[in-house]
Structures are given as structure tokens and as C-alpha cells.
Design an enzyme around this catalytic site. Structure first.
Site, PDB file in Angstrom:
ATOM      1  N   CYS A 163      44.945  37.508  34.112  1.00 16.77           N
ATOM      2  CA  CYS A 163      45.544  38.182  34.215  1.00 16.77           C
ATOM      3  C   CYS A 163      45.057  38.034  35.328  1.00 16.77           C
ATOM      4  O   CYS A 163      43.277  38.537  35.799  1.00 16.77           O
ATOM      5  CB  CYS A 163      44.685  39.489  33.927  1.00 16.77           C
ATOM      6  SG  CYS A 163      44.848  40.969  34.592  1.00 16.77           S
ATOM      7  N   CYS A 201      42.940  41.433  37.568  1.00 13.35           N
ATOM      8  CA  CYS A 201      42.255  42.177  37.059  1.00 13.35           C
ATOM      9  C   CYS A 201      40.995  40.944  37.705  1.00 13.35           C
ATOM     10  O   CYS A 201      39.892  41.408  38.321  1.00 13.35           O
ATOM     11  CB  CYS A 201      41.845  41.870  35.891  1.00 13.35           C
ATOM     12  SG  CYS A 201      43.815  42.745  35.058  1.00 13.35           S
ATOM     13  N   ASP A 202      41.022  39.603  37.514  1.00 10.37           N
ATOM     14  CA  ASP A 202      39.954  38.778  37.790  1.00 10.37           C
ATOM     15  C   ASP A 202      40.092  38.035  39.402  1.00 10.37           C
ATOM     16  O   ASP A 202      39.020  37.609  39.904  1.00 10.37           O
ATOM     17  CB  ASP A 202      39.657  37.732  36.766  1.00 10.37           C
ATOM     18  CG  ASP A 202      39.278  38.648  35.414  1.00 10.37           C
ATOM     19  OD1 ASP A 202      38.898  40.277  35.146  1.00 10.37           O
ATOM     20  OD2 ASP A 202      39.948  38.545  34.624  1.00 10.37           O
TER      21      ASP A 202
END
Ligand code: NAP
Length: 326
Positions: A149, A152-153
Site C-alpha cells: 500500500c 499507507c507506507d
């Protein structure tokens, strides 16, 4: 997210049977659009979701191809809007995991971790989960540099060197996102051209922050406590070389989440087959979104399929009128 209040009063060991007209398993774009159309058609509609509404959309930073949003819309924000819209029409959303679906007569029973629910119609909207590379180091460094992701990261690796693996829309889309965080993004794909839509692929190829390497696959992810290096292989020449990376983002497709629907007919990959009314071979059961066998997986397609499925479910219930649900 709503919890069913009448569920709480039954005591945790005593599941309460709640009659619904339509149960939707999965709250991605397909499931939520179905919920909105179902509730709006006056069906008592329940959506069961184990994580958070939005499905794959939650991983997308800026959706630029969802109709009605001339500026890119954040996937999480869009999901919140879809959920709210479904609720506005009366759909209920239950946080819980569906564990089994059985059918007796014209009635489906959906077992969940929050109780059992019955309805004459079910829409399968459980989507898919990311496919793993299956190479040494992938599991070991998952959450320590290996990610599925970018939204997200990605921010953890600002200005760092990142490897992206894949050749479809997701790999290209997410590389574009990561290229805003760093000018050291390397995208490797196992073939000599992208599978992704041409417009997206062209933008990647012209992006100065993304270096594309075709015919290249990762063989092993290496490091001490986090990702430090990746062993790459040129599949044409067979040459292997180790290169330093801080993160590896994997976007190599997905696996349909079809375990709850063993009686439905599927394609060779496991996507559920339907007709154009989204009907599966099981009467009263429909499939939409990434779980469905379809040539083009897009949020807007999933939402459209959800609308069709809810409409079909409503007509199916009309046809059942006069028959007792067992
Ligand atoms: P996808 O279209 O199935 O592409 C997966 C890619 O990963 C393919 O290029 C495939 O290579 C490669 N791959 C598969 N297994 C691999 C392995 N073991 N090692 C290395 N490479 C591997 O999957 P996706 O990109 O996740 O997209 C899924 C669906 O969502 C698609 O229908 C897509 O259109 C849609 N989507 C759309 C958007 C958008 O419109 N903006 C964004 C994201 C996703 P081959 O080409 O050789 O098979």
C-alpha cells in the site's frame, strides 16, 4: 461504523436471527452502491464488513477517474461518502466477519461473528486481496520495508530509494504516487511492456522520477532488520545483480476472496461468473466488483454492478412474493 444495537441486547452467545431482504457481504464500492440502491428500493438492507468501508479504494491516494470528481478524490474520503449515502437511504452496516453462508429453501443464512442473519438475497462483494511475490525476504520484511500500500507506507520512505514490482494499473498508479515522494523510484516488470492502461503507462514512462526496467524480476529481498537490498534478475539475459533499496512495494494483482461462496460457478482464476444481471448460478445470490469475473476492474464498474445487482435482487424478491420463506 454502525453496530447492530438489537444484536447487543441478545447476549454474545445467543445469535439473533434478523430478517433482512438483502444481505451484502463486503463494503467496497460495489457493496456500498448495492446497499444504496437496495435500501432506496425499500429493501431491508444489511452490509457486513470486517475491516472498514472502502475495500481497495482505501489504498488509493488520488482517484482521478471516478466520475463526478474533476479533481482527484482520496479513496478513503470517497468511501466515507459512499457509506454515508447508503446509510442515508436506510442501509445498516455491521462490523463483523461473515463466516458461512447456507441456503435452505429461499432463505440464505449468513453466519457472522456478530450473529446470524437471514434474507432471500445475498450480494457477494468481498473483492480480492493482494497477491504475494513468494520470494525469500518478502514475508520476513513485510511491514519493515515490504509494503502492498503506497498511500499507507510511502510517506515513511520520503526521498528514499523505492522498488515497485508489477506491470498493471496498480503498479503504475502507485509508482506515480511514490514519485511525488522521491525521485528514486524504480519500477520493474517481468514483461517487455506494461499491462496497464496506455494513458497511465505513458505517464509512468515519461515521469523523470521513475526508472522503468522491463524483463526484470525480484529474486530475493535482503537486509538485517529491514529492507536494504534486493537481488534482481534480468529475465532475458539471466543476469542477477544486487541493488540497494529502502522499500519494496508489491502490486502484482489480486486473489478473489471467494471462500464464502463455494457453490457459485467461477472462472479459472476463481472470480465468480454472473450474467449481465449479476446473477450467479445460485438463485438469489449475486456477485459484484473485483470478486466478479469481468474484463475491467474499476471502482466505477464495481459501483455500476452493485446498482444492477440490487435492482435484480429487488425484482427477484418481487417474483418470490406469495411464497413463504422457509
Ligand atoms: P493486474 O492488472 O492483474 O496486473 C498485475 C501485474 O503484476 C501484471 O502486469 C502481472 O504480469 C504482474 N505479476 C503477476 N504476478 C507476478 C509475479 N509473481 N511477479 C512479477 N509480476 C507479476 O493487477 P493490478 O494492477 O493490481 O490491477 C487489478 C485490477 O484493478 C485491474 O483490473 C486494474 O485495471 C484495476 N485497477 C485500476 C486502476 C485505475 O484504473 N487507476 C488502479 C489500480 C487497479 P503480467 O502482465 O505478465 O501478467
Amino acid at each position: 461504523m454502525d453496530l447492530k444495537l438489537d444484536q447487543q441486547s441478545t447476549g454474545e452467545n445467543k445469535p439473533k436471527e434478523t430478517e433482512k431482504d438483502l444481505i451484502i457481504v463486503g463494503a467496497g464500492a460495489g457493496g456500498l452502491a448495492a446497499a444504496q440502491y437496495g435500501a432506496r428500493a425499500n429493501l431491508r438492507t444489511l452490509v457486513i464488513e470486517e475491516l472498514a468501508s472502502g475495500g481497495q479504494a482505501l489504498n488509493i491516494d488520488g482517484l482521478e477517474n471516478y466520475p463526478g470528481f474533476p479533481e482527484p478524490v482520496n479513496g478513503f474520503e470517497l468511501s466515507q461518502q459512499l457509506e454515508q449515502q447508503a446509510k442515508n437511504f436506510g442501509a445498516e452496516i455491521l462490523m463483523g466477519t461473515a463466516t458461512e453462508i447456507t441456503k435452505k429453501g429461499n432463505t440464505f443464512t449468513v453466519k457472522t461473528t456478530m450473529g446470524d442473519y437471514t434474507a432471500p438475497t445475498v450480494i457477494a462483494a468481498t473483492g480480492s486481496k493482494h497477491r504475494l511475490l513468494g520470494i525469500p525476504g518478502e514475508k520476513e520484511f513485510s511491514g519493515r520495508g515490504v509494503s502492498y500500500c503506497a498511500t499507507c507506507d510511502g510517506p515513511f520512505f520520503k526521498n528514499k530509494k523505492m522498488l515497485v514490482v508489477g506491470g498493471g494499473d496498480a503498479a503504475c498508479d502507485e509508482s506515480m504516487f511514490l514519485s511525488k515522494l522521491s525521485d528514486k523510484v524504480v519500477l520493474v516488470h517481468r514483461r517487455d511492456r506494461f499491462r496497464a492502461q496506455k494513458s497511465l503507462a505513458d505517464r509512468v514512462l515519461h515521469n523523470e522520477n521513475i526508472e522503468t526496467r522491463f524483463n526484470t524480476v525480484p529474486v530475493e529481498i535482503r537486509g538485517e532488520n529491514k529492507v536494504e537490498k534486493v537481488l534482481l534478475k534480468n529475465s532475458e539475459t539471466g543476469e542477477e545483480y544486487e541493488e540497494a533499496f529502502d522499500a519494496v512495494f508489491v502490486f502484482i494483482g489480486s486473489i478473489p476472496q471467494n471462500q464464502l461462496f463455494p457453490d457459485t460457478e467461477k472462472d479459472e482464476v476463481g472470480h465468480i461468473l454472473t450474467n449481465q444481471r449479476m446473477e450467479t448460478n445460485v438463485p438469489g445470490m449475486y456477485a459484484v466488483g473485483d470478486l466478479r469475473s469481468t474484463p475491467f476492474r474499476q471502482l466505477v464498474v464495481a459501483a455500476g454492478e452493485g446498482a444492477i445487482a440490487a435492482h435484480s435482487a429487488s425484482q427477484y424478491i418481487d417474483d418470490l412474493e406469495g411464497q413463504a420463506y422457509e
